[in-house]
Structure formats: C-alpha cells, structure tokens
Motif scaffolding. Structure first.
Motif, PDB file in Angstrom:
ATOM      1  N   ARG A  65       0.848  -1.190   0.000  1.00  0.00           N
ATOM      2  CA  ARG A  65       0.000   0.000   0.000  1.00  0.00           C
ATOM      3  C   ARG A  65       0.882   1.237   0.000  1.00  0.00           C
ATOM      4  O   ARG A  65       2.096   1.148   0.103  1.00  0.00           O
ATOM      5  CB  ARG A  65      -0.916   0.008   1.230  1.00  0.00           C
ATOM      6  N   ARG A  66       0.276   2.385  -0.085  1.00  0.00           N
ATOM      7  CA  ARG A  66       1.046   3.635  -0.071  1.00  0.00           C
ATOM      8  C   ARG A  66       1.679   3.853   1.288  1.00  0.00           C
ATOM      9  O   ARG A  66       1.232   3.327   2.292  1.00  0.00           O
ATOM     10  CB  ARG A  66       0.142   4.796  -0.392  1.00  0.00           C
ATOM     11  N   GLY A  67       2.749   4.635   1.296  1.00  0.00           N
ATOM     12  CA  GLY A  67       3.416   4.974   2.554  1.00  0.00           C
ATOM     13  C   GLY A  67       4.717   4.223   2.715  1.00  0.00           C
ATOM     14  O   GLY A  67       5.400   3.889   1.739  1.00  0.00           O
ATOM     15  N   ALA A  70       5.332   0.791   0.940  1.00  0.00           N
ATOM     16  CA  ALA A  70       5.680   0.838  -0.479  1.00  0.00           C
ATOM     17  C   ALA A  70       7.171   1.092  -0.668  1.00  0.00           C
ATOM     18  O   ALA A  70       7.785   0.570  -1.599  1.00  0.00           O
ATOM     19  CB  ALA A  70       4.868   1.920  -1.186  1.00  0.00           C
ATOM     20  N   ARG A  71       7.760   1.877   0.221  1.00  0.00           N
ATOM     21  CA  ARG A  71       9.201   2.148   0.111  1.00  0.00           C
ATOM     22  C   ARG A  71      10.045   0.956   0.549  1.00  0.00           C
ATOM     23  O   ARG A  71      11.064   0.652  -0.055  1.00  0.00           O
ATOM     24  CB  ARG A  71       9.566   3.380   0.921  1.00  0.00           C
TER      25      ARG A  71
END
Length: 94
Positions: A65-67, A70-71
């Motif tokens: 998911r984003r955030g 994701a990294r």
C-alpha cells in the motif's frame, strides 16, 4: 490505458512471487549456505534473506500500500534485495 497498466503490474507481481518462491525453495534445500557462515556474516545475510523473500512475497501478493510499506517492500527495492540475495547465494554455492 488503465487496463495495460493493470496487466503490467500483475506481471510484475507474478515475477516477484516467482522469484521469492525460488529463493525460499533454494534456502530450504540448502540451509548450510547461510548456517556455515561465521557469526559476523550470518546475521546480516539472514536478515537480508528475511527481508528479500518477505518483500518478494508481500509485493507478489499485491499487499503493498502507499506509505512506508511501499518504500520498504515495494517493487524497485524488493527486486534489488532479491537480486542481492541471489548473488550472495550464488557466490556461496560455488
């Protein structure tokens, strides 16, 4: 255009899932590649393996998911981690 992006992402997820599965199977069949290392090297390689295989499965299942996830577990980094783990295992197997 959106359908093409979806297919490309699905292919990327399948590649991640397949690569993580092969690395996990390789480590399952040959655990001595890591366990035979001296303690100073064993822990970093073990942590790399957990992160790389986990990120590959996480991305492959489409759970990113984003955030921060994701990294740390997303596409570019998980492939780099799996490639690094593959190189370490390839060097150790030879």
């Amino acid at each position: 255009m959106e359908k093409a992006d979806y297919r490309q992402e699905l292919k990327a997820q399948l590649v991640s899932l397949g690569a993580a599965s092969l690395l996990a199977l390789w480590l399952l069949l040959e655990p001595r590649m890591i366990s035979a290392l001296p303690l100073g090297w064993r822990l970093p390689v073990w942590l790399l393996g957990v992160w790389a295989v986990g990120a590959g499965f996480f991305h492959g299942m489409g759970l990113v998911r984003r955030g921060w996830s994701a990294r740390l577990l997303g596409a570019p980094l998980c492939w780099g981690l799996m490639a690094l783990l593959f190189l370490v295992l390839l060097i150790r197997s030879g």
